[in-house]
Design an enzyme around this catalytic site. Structure first.
Site, PDB file in Angstrom:
ATOM      1  N   CYS A   2     -32.984  35.892  11.893  1.00  0.00           N
ATOM      2  CA  CYS A   2     -31.974  36.006  10.837  1.00  0.00           C
ATOM      3  C   CYS A   2     -31.297  37.374  10.808  1.00  0.00           C
ATOM      4  O   CYS A   2     -30.178  37.501  10.298  1.00  0.00           O
ATOM      5  CB  CYS A   2     -32.613  35.722   9.475  1.00  0.00           C
ATOM      6  SG  CYS A   2     -33.203  34.024   9.287  1.00  0.00           S
ATOM      7  N   ALA A   3     -31.941  38.391  11.330  1.00  0.00           N
ATOM      8  CA  ALA A   3     -31.357  39.737  11.335  1.00  0.00           C
ATOM      9  C   ALA A   3     -30.326  39.926  12.437  1.00  0.00           C
ATOM     10  O   ALA A   3     -29.616  40.940  12.475  1.00  0.00           O
ATOM     11  CB  ALA A   3     -32.452  40.793  11.477  1.00  0.00           C
TER      12      ALA A   3
END
Length: 357
Positions: free
Chosen positions: A151-152
């Site tokens: 997700c980063a």
């Protein structure tokens, strides 16, 4: 040439020329997903009934999938999953990239480098190489595929693309992200993490053209990361025989509430600015509880991160791609002033990127 690039980077930060997005053709309504989940997990009726509130409280109304609903009722192996990933990832990236180039007024020949972030499948040759052949990007293009940021990846990948843009003053940089979370769903997995993933995850892609020095647009300022020690099991994938097994710690909202502000303040201090200098936040909507925790961490009234909540509601959590959808929505509404863009991912890590309106 290197001295020239360094001088340009110092005096003229990279600029965002365009942000575009793409989703696959199968739209999933959460009400239909709930009914499907009851059937897919019917062998564990009491357990899935206990976990059904996860779907109702996810904050997701619709999302998009590269596979039809009936695909989830069947078992699939690694090879089939990855074939689906490759075919759909390249198609979505091509669609988003063509839109981004058109919006920016650029041609494929104008691109000097490409960065691609993705963690939901494996591609060798990498996705950027596959796209190069389909779109006739320059054969001399610099290529940087990034895997494992989860997700980063939308924020950290963008930061790497911006850093690369500072070293190639005679061309533009293409930043791409694509995630096909749908192909990671495993019907044999009754873990709470897998159920949460089934309630949250969607598919999508995003493309950005980052202009060469002298280009006009939103400026990409300093970037940074924070990785917490001894946090490897907070978020990520476990490699299982039939695919990737999602890993979510129940402690994520608490970690965000208790740790995110200090990490962000430390990053801002290194940049010589403070939270009071920010006009707003552009955050990855990992889920409703994570958004609530982010607003609490940054001392914001509940509901402040309206764009992030809207994207979560309409598209679900598309891993690395989601924060780029939030950025696009924020830009469409008129982004002005200094904003902090952030996302959390495996590591357990936070990525930070300053955007100047």
């Amino acid at each position: 040439m290197m001295k020239r690039a360094a001088l340009l980077a110092e005096n003229d930060p990279p600029a965002i020329l365009s942000v575009t997005t793409a989703v696959p053709r199968f739209r999933l309504d959460q009400a239909d997903v709930v009914r499907a989940a009851m059937q897919v997990f019917d062998r564990e009726r009491s357990e899935i009934e206990r976990l059904m509130p996860v779907f109702e409280n996810a904050g997701v109304v619709t999302r998009y999938s590269c596979v039809p609903m009936e695909w989830y009722f069947q078992s699939h192996g690694w090879r089939e999953r990855n074939e689906r990933y490759l075919a759909n990832a390249v198609e979505l990236l091509e669609s988003a990239t063509r839109q981004a180039l058109e919006q920016a007024g650029r041609k494929p020949d104008d691109i000097a480098a490409v960065v691609v972030a993705s963690t939901t499948g494996i591609a060798t040759p990498s996705l950027d190489a596959l796209l190069l052949n389909r779109m006739k990007l320059p054969s001399t293009i610099l290529r940087l595929p990034i895997f494992g940021l989860g997700c980063a990846g939308g924020v950290i990948g963008l930061s790497h693309a911006a850093a690369l843009a500072r070293t190639v003053p005679d061309g533009d940089v293409l930043f791409l992200a694509v995630e096909l979370c749908s192909v990671t769903f495993r019907r044999s997995d009754m873990s709470k993490s897998n159920i949460i993933g089934a309630a949250l995850f969607g598919d999508g892609a995003a493309a950005m053209v980052i202009g060469r020095p002298g280009s006009s647009g939103l400026r990409l300022g300093p970037a940074g990361m924070q990785t917490w020690p001894d946090s490897l099991r907070v978020m990520g994938w476990d490699v299982e025989d039939d695919g990737l097994g999602v890993l979510f710690s129940r402690d994520i909202p608490t970690l965000v509430r208790e740790e995110m502000r200090a990490a962000a303040d430390s990053f801002l201090a290194r940049c010589g600015i403070s939270a009071g200098d920010l006009a707003g936040y552009i955050c990855h909507p990992g889920g409703v509880k994570v958004l609530d925790a982010l607003e609490q961490a940054f001392s914001l009234p509940q509901g402040t991160m309206a764009e992030a909540r809207e994207i979560l509601r309409a598209y679900g959590n598309m891993s690395a791609v989601t924060v780029l959808f939030v950025l696009q929505r924020t830009m469409q509404r008129g982004l002005s002033g200094r904003h902090l863009m952030s996302a959390l991912g495996p590591g357990f890590s936070a990525g930070f990127q300053i955007i100047e309106g």
